[in-house]
Motif scaffolding. Structure first.
Motif, PDB file in Angstrom:
ATOM      1  N   LEU A   1       3.476 -34.627 -39.118  1.00  0.00           N
ATOM      2  CA  LEU A   1       2.511 -35.330 -38.262  1.00  0.00           C
ATOM      3  C   LEU A   1       3.178 -36.493 -37.532  1.00  0.00           C
ATOM      4  O   LEU A   1       2.968 -36.701 -36.335  1.00  0.00           O
ATOM      5  CB  LEU A   1       1.355 -35.880 -39.113  1.00  0.00           C
ATOM      6  N   LYS A   2       3.995 -37.234 -38.267  1.00  0.00           N
ATOM      7  CA  LYS A   2       4.655 -38.407 -37.663  1.00  0.00           C
ATOM      8  C   LYS A   2       5.596 -37.984 -36.547  1.00  0.00           C
ATOM      9  O   LYS A   2       5.691 -38.651 -35.518  1.00  0.00           O
ATOM     10  CB  LYS A   2       5.398 -39.182 -38.739  1.00  0.00           C
ATOM     11  N   GLU A   3       6.267 -36.866 -36.786  1.00  0.00           N
ATOM     12  CA  GLU A   3       7.190 -36.360 -35.774  1.00  0.00           C
ATOM     13  C   GLU A   3       6.433 -35.997 -34.486  1.00  0.00           C
ATOM     14  O   GLU A   3       6.882 -36.313 -33.391  1.00  0.00           O
ATOM     15  CB  GLU A   3       7.866 -35.112 -36.350  1.00  0.00           C
ATOM     16  N   ALA A   4       5.284 -35.342 -34.673  1.00  0.00           N
ATOM     17  CA  ALA A   4       4.483 -34.951 -33.512  1.00  0.00           C
ATOM     18  C   ALA A   4       3.978 -36.195 -32.787  1.00  0.00           C
ATOM     19  O   ALA A   4       3.944 -36.253 -31.549  1.00  0.00           O
ATOM     20  CB  ALA A   4       3.315 -34.078 -33.949  1.00  0.00           C
TER      21      ALA A   4
ATOM     22  N   HIS B   1       4.518 -37.346 -28.857  1.00  0.00           N
ATOM     23  CA  HIS B   1       3.364 -37.239 -27.944  1.00  0.00           C
ATOM     24  C   HIS B   1       2.314 -38.334 -28.094  1.00  0.00           C
ATOM     25  O   HIS B   1       1.332 -38.352 -27.362  1.00  0.00           O
ATOM     26  CB  HIS B   1       2.685 -35.872 -28.109  1.00  0.00           C
ATOM     27  N   GLY B   2       2.503 -39.216 -29.049  1.00  0.00           N
ATOM     28  CA  GLY B   2       1.611 -40.368 -29.205  1.00  0.00           C
ATOM     29  C   GLY B   2       0.139 -40.005 -29.333  1.00  0.00           C
ATOM     30  O   GLY B   2      -0.227 -39.016 -29.956  1.00  0.00           O
ATOM     31  N   GLU B   3      -0.692 -40.821 -28.679  1.00  0.00           N
ATOM     32  CA  GLU B   3      -2.141 -40.687 -28.820  1.00  0.00           C
ATOM     33  C   GLU B   3      -2.681 -39.349 -28.315  1.00  0.00           C
ATOM     34  O   GLU B   3      -3.729 -38.891 -28.766  1.00  0.00           O
ATOM     35  CB  GLU B   3      -2.859 -41.839 -28.105  1.00  0.00           C
ATOM     36  N   ILE B   4      -1.969 -38.772 -27.370  1.00  0.00           N
ATOM     37  CA  ILE B   4      -2.412 -37.459 -26.862  1.00  0.00           C
ATOM     38  C   ILE B   4      -2.443 -36.466 -28.022  1.00  0.00           C
ATOM     39  O   ILE B   4      -3.388 -35.695 -28.192  1.00  0.00           O
ATOM     40  CB  ILE B   4      -1.470 -36.950 -25.742  1.00  0.00           C
ATOM     41  N   PHE B   5      -1.387 -36.544 -28.824  1.00  0.00           N
ATOM     42  CA  PHE B   5      -1.346 -35.659 -29.993  1.00  0.00           C
ATOM     43  C   PHE B   5      -2.473 -36.000 -30.968  1.00  0.00           C
ATOM     44  O   PHE B   5      -3.199 -35.129 -31.439  1.00  0.00           O
ATOM     45  CB  PHE B   5       0.009 -35.764 -30.709  1.00  0.00           C
TER      46      PHE B   5
ATOM     47  N   ALA C   1      -5.368 -37.353 -30.603  1.00  0.00           N
ATOM     48  CA  ALA C   1      -6.691 -36.918 -30.145  1.00  0.00           C
ATOM     49  C   ALA C   1      -6.836 -35.405 -30.271  1.00  0.00           C
ATOM     50  O   ALA C   1      -7.856 -34.899 -30.761  1.00  0.00           O
ATOM     51  CB  ALA C   1      -6.903 -37.353 -28.700  1.00  0.00           C
ATOM     52  N   ALA C   2      -5.801 -34.692 -29.847  1.00  0.00           N
ATOM     53  CA  ALA C   2      -5.857 -33.228 -29.902  1.00  0.00           C
ATOM     54  C   ALA C   2      -5.943 -32.753 -31.365  1.00  0.00           C
ATOM     55  O   ALA C   2      -6.696 -31.832 -31.692  1.00  0.00           O
ATOM     56  CB  ALA C   2      -4.621 -32.640 -29.231  1.00  0.00           C
ATOM     57  N   TYR C   3      -5.185 -33.419 -32.210  1.00  0.00           N
ATOM     58  CA  TYR C   3      -5.170 -33.022 -33.623  1.00  0.00           C
ATOM     59  C   TYR C   3      -6.539 -33.264 -34.267  1.00  0.00           C
ATOM     60  O   TYR C   3      -7.052 -32.431 -34.999  1.00  0.00           O
ATOM     61  CB  TYR C   3      -4.076 -33.782 -34.380  1.00  0.00           C
ATOM     62  N   ARG C   4      -7.122 -34.409 -33.952  1.00  0.00           N
ATOM     63  CA  ARG C   4      -8.451 -34.720 -34.518  1.00  0.00           C
ATOM     64  C   ARG C   4      -9.465 -33.655 -34.134  1.00  0.00           C
ATOM     65  O   ARG C   4     -10.255 -33.209 -34.962  1.00  0.00           O
ATOM     66  CB  ARG C   4      -8.933 -36.072 -34.012  1.00  0.00           C
ATOM     67  N   SER C   5      -9.420 -33.288 -32.878  1.00  0.00           N
ATOM     68  CA  SER C   5     -10.415 -32.312 -32.436  1.00  0.00           C
ATOM     69  C   SER C   5     -10.148 -30.943 -33.068  1.00  0.00           C
ATOM     70  O   SER C   5     -11.076 -30.223 -33.448  1.00  0.00           O
ATOM     71  CB  SER C   5     -10.472 -32.303 -30.904  1.00  0.00           C
TER      72      SER C   5
ATOM     73  N   ASP D   1       0.264 -24.929 -37.949  1.00  0.00           N
ATOM     74  CA  ASP D   1       0.688 -24.211 -36.746  1.00  0.00           C
ATOM     75  C   ASP D   1       0.366 -25.022 -35.490  1.00  0.00           C
ATOM     76  O   ASP D   1       1.161 -25.091 -34.564  1.00  0.00           O
ATOM     77  CB  ASP D   1      -0.029 -22.845 -36.656  1.00  0.00           C
ATOM     78  N   PHE D   2      -0.826 -25.633 -35.514  1.00  0.00           N
ATOM     79  CA  PHE D   2      -1.239 -26.433 -34.355  1.00  0.00           C
ATOM     80  C   PHE D   2      -0.298 -27.625 -34.134  1.00  0.00           C
ATOM     81  O   PHE D   2       0.122 -27.901 -33.016  1.00  0.00           O
ATOM     82  CB  PHE D   2      -2.680 -26.920 -34.535  1.00  0.00           C
ATOM     83  N   VAL D   3       0.026 -28.326 -35.216  1.00  0.00           N
ATOM     84  CA  VAL D   3       0.919 -29.486 -35.089  1.00  0.00           C
ATOM     85  C   VAL D   3       2.261 -29.047 -34.491  1.00  0.00           C
ATOM     86  O   VAL D   3       2.869 -29.757 -33.698  1.00  0.00           O
ATOM     87  CB  VAL D   3       1.120 -30.184 -36.458  1.00  0.00           C
ATOM     88  N   TYR D   4       2.679 -27.851 -34.851  1.00  0.00           N
ATOM     89  CA  TYR D   4       3.952 -27.338 -34.337  1.00  0.00           C
ATOM     90  C   TYR D   4       3.982 -27.221 -32.806  1.00  0.00           C
ATOM     91  O   TYR D   4       5.049 -27.222 -32.199  1.00  0.00           O
ATOM     92  CB  TYR D   4       4.322 -26.011 -35.009  1.00  0.00           C
TER      93      TYR D   4
END
Ligand SMILES: [Zn+2]
Length: 556
Positions: free
Chosen positions: A365-368, A372-376, A378-382, A407-410
Motif C-alpha cells: 500500500l505504501k509503495e502505491a 500515486h499519492g491521494e489519487i491512489f 481515493a481509488a483504493y477506498r472506493s 490485484d487492484f493495488v498492483y
C-alpha cells in the motif's frame, strides 16, 4: 453465609427448554437465526422475574448486520457487584449432512426412529450410542443448544432466589459458527451493561460441548485457541509457455510456500505443556480465468494458523521468513534448470533477473501511495467499499475480496518484478487462557480442581483441565493483551479491516476476565450423528456449572 441454590428437577426444565429450542431452525448466516432470537425473548418473557423487571433483559442489535441479527441477554440482579457471565450461541451449522432427513435434523425423537432404520450404515461408535439410548441425537444437541438450555434453566432458578448473592448475565449469540459477529457485538453490550448496572465481571462460562480423550474423564477448558487466516499472494512475471525462462510462474513459489508450511511445526506454539495443532491451507488458486498459453500472472492462498500465545505480528514474521526461503529455493531451481537447458541446447547462458522479495500488504500500500499519492488512496477506498459490498451481497467471499484488493493495488505499482505479498483475511480469533492472566486469585486458580473433586465425589466422574479449547470458540473474545499493537497489525495488513470487519480489541482488553468452558460431553459435532450425553446434559453439567457459578459468586 453458606447458601445453595435448589436445582432439583432441573432435568425436566432443561428438557422442556431444549426440545423447542432445537426445533427452531437457526442455521448460521441465514435469516433463520432470527428465529433463535424470538425463541429466547419469548423464554425470558415467560419468567415472572423478567415480567416484573423488564429492564433486565433484551436484544442488542448487531450494528450494520445484513441479516438484522441481535445478541439476546438477560441479567439476574442480586446483592453486590460481582457478576458471572453465562455465554452460549444459538446458531447451528447447516444440515447438508442429513441428506433426505433434513426435516428431522431438529426433532430428536423422529430423527432417532429414522437413524435406527439405517443403524447398519453408521459408524460403530455412533450405532452403539444410538442403540444404548444414552445419547440425544440431532443438530444442535451438542453444539450447542444443549449447553444453552442448561444455562437458560439455571438462570431461571437464580431468578427465583429471594436473596441471591451476586449477579448472573446470560448472553446468547448468533453467528458463532461463522464470523462471530454476535460475540464481537456482545463486547460492547457487556461494557454497556457493566456501566448501566454497576457490575463487576468476575468470570465467564461458556458451555460448548467437550470431547473426551478418555471415556471416564470429562474436560474443563480454561481458555480457547486463537485463529488467524493469513494470505499469501504471489505475483509472477507473465510469459508464453514456450519461453518459460523469460517469465516467472507464481505457482512455483506459492506451492513451495504451501509445501513448507502445511502442518509445519514452524508455527508451533506451546504453553503449559499444550501445543496448538499445526496450520493447514484452506484455499489456493491462481487468477487465470480462461485457458491460454501464458503463465498465470498471480496466485494466492490462505492458511489457517492456530495459536496459543503468538500474536499476528509474530505469525507474519514466521511466514515471511519461510516465504523468503521458499522464494530463494525456487529461484535456485530455476537457475539450475536454465543452466542445464542452455548447456544441452547450445544456448548462451544469460543471467536471469529474479530476486527473492517478500513484503507485507501494508508495504505494498505504501509503495502505491508513494507513486500515486491521494489519487491512489481515493481509488483504493472506493474499491475497498465495492469489495465490501460484494461480500455483503454474497457475490464473493472474504478470501476472494482480499485478493481482488491486492490485484487492484498492483495497478498502482511500478515495480512489477515477481514478489510475494502477505497479509490477513477475516476473521481473527485472539488466543485466550487463564494461564496468561495476571493477578489470579486462589479461588480462580483452584476452580477446576475443586469442580473435578466435587464431580468425582458425587458422580464418580473425573474432569481434566486443559488451558485451551481447540474447537475455536467465542471465549476468544474474553481477554486480550496488547490490543493497540494487534489493532495496528490488523488495520494495516488485513485489507478488509474497518470496512466490513472489525474487532472491538480495546473493549476486549478492558473486559479481560478469566473464562472456562463447562459443557456436556458431545460427539460428532457438525455431522449427521451429532449427539450429546444425556447424563451430562440433564444432571452432571447443570450441577457442575451451578457449582462453578456459586463458587465464583462466593456462595459455596
Ligand atoms: Zn459451538
Amino acid at each position: 453465609m453458606n447458601k445453595t441454590v435448589n436445582i432439583e428437577g432441573i432435568d425436566k426444565d432443561i428438557k422442556a427448554i431444549l426440545m423447542p429450542y432445537l426445533a427452531v431452525n437457526s442455521e448460521t448466516a441465514t435469516r433463520g437465526e432470527r428465529n433463535g432470537e424470538a425463541f429466547l425473548l419469548d423464554y425470558f418473557n415467560g419468567i415472572p422475574y423478567f415480567q416484573e423487571n423488564k429492564e433486565y433483559f433484551g436484544r442488542h442489535a448487531i450494528p450494520d448486520d445484513a441479516l438484522g441479527r441481535a445478541v439476546c441477554w438477560a441479567v439476574v440482579k442480586g446483592r453486590g457487584d460481582d457478576t458471572v457471565i453465562l455465554l452460549h450461541h444459538y446458531d447451528v451449522v447447516g444440515v447438508e449432512d442429513f441428506k433426505t432427513m433434513h426435516d428431522l435434523a431438529f426433532q430428536p425423537d423422529l430423527l432417532k426412529q429414522e437413524l435406527v432404520q439405517i443403524a447398519g450404515e453408521l459408524q460403530p461408535e455412533a450405532r452403539e450410542d444410538l442403540l444404548s439410548g444414552e445419547y440425544l441425537f440431532g443438530r444442535g444437541t451438542a453444539d450447542m443448544k444443549g449447553g444453552g438450555a442448561i444455562q437458560l434453566a439455571l438462570l431461571k432458578r437464580y431468578s427465583e432466589e429471594a436473596d441471591f448473592k451476586g449477579n448472573v448475565i446470560l448472553i446468547s449469540l448468533p453467528d458463532e459458527e461463522n464470523l462471530s459477529a454476535g460475540m464481537r457485538a456482545a463486547v460492547d453490550l457487556l461494557i454497556e451493561l457493566k456501566n448501566r448496572f454497576g457490575l463487576k465481571y468476575v468470570y465467564a462460562f461458556n458451555s460448548e460441548p467437550h470431547q473426551r480423550k478418555e471415556k471416564r474423564k470429562g474436560l474443563l477448558s480454561e481458555g480457547s485457541v486463537g485463529k488467524m487466516l493469513a494470505f499469501v499472494y504471489a505475483r509472477g512475471f507473465l510469459s508464453h509457455v514456450g519461453k518459460v525462462f523469460e517469465g516467472f510462474n507464481p505457482l512455483s513459489v506459492l506451492s513451495e510456500i504451501v509445501t513448507r508450511t502445511e502442518i509445519s511445526p514452524s508455527f508451533l506454539d506451546i504453553v503449559g505443556g499444550e501445543a496448538a495443532p499445526p496450520p493447514t491451507w484452506l484455499y489456493l488458486r491462481d487468477n487465470k480465468e480462461n485457458y491460454d498459453v501464458s503463465m498465470p500472472l498471480s496466485a494466492g492462498g490462505c492458511i489457517s494458523i492456530l495459536t496459543l500465545d503468538s500474536n499476528p505480528t509474530e505469525i507474519l514474521n514466521v511466514l515471511k521468513q519461510i516465504s523468503l526461503d521458499s522464494f530463494e529455493s525456487v529461484i535456485r531451481r530455476i537457475k539450475e534448470s536454465y543452466s542445464i537447458f542452455c548447456n544441452s541446447s547450445g544456448r548462451k547462458l544469460e543471467p536471469l533477473p529474479w530476486n527473492p522479495s517478500v513484503i507485507t500488504f501494508d508495504e505494498l500500500l505504501k509503495e502505491a501511495y508513494q507513486s500515486h499519492g491521494e489519487i491512489f488512496t481515493a481509488a483504493y477506498r472506493s474499491k475497498m467499499h465495492e469489495a465490501g459490498q460484494k461480500v455483503k451481497a454474497g457475490e464473493i467471499n472474504l478470501m476472494e475480496s482480499s485478493f481482488l484488493l491486492v490485484d487492484f493495488v498492483y495497478n498502482y505499482i511500478s515495480d512489477l518484478s515477481p514478489r510475494v505479498v502477505l497479509g490477513f483475511v477475516p476473521p481473527y480469533y485472539p488466543n485466550v487462557s487463564n494461564l496468561l492472566l495476571k493477578d489470579r486469585s486462589e479461588r480462580e486458580k483452584n476452580l477446576s480442581t475443586e469442580l473435578s473433586d466435587y464431580c468425582n465425589q458425587k458422580y464418580g466422574q473425573e474432569y481434566e483441565r486443559e488451558y485451551y479449547y481447540t474447537g475455536i470458540s467465542d471465549m476468544s473474545y474474553f481477554a486480550l493483551k496488547d490490543s493497540g499493537k494487534i489493532k495496528e497489525e490488523l488495520s494495516h495488513n488485513m485489507p478488509l479491516y474497518g470496512e466490513i470487519y472489525s474487532i472491538p480489541l480495546e473493549g476486549i482488553e478492558e473486559l479481560s476476565m478469566p473464562c472456562m468452558n463447562i459443557g456436556p460431553w458431545g460427539k460428532d459435532f457438525h455431522k449427521l450423528t451429532e449427539r450429546v450425553c444425556k447424563l451430562d446434559l440433564y444432571e452432571r453439567t447443570p450441577d457442575l456449572l451451578n457449582r462453578a457459578v456459586l463458587i465464583m459468586l462466593d456462595q459455596k
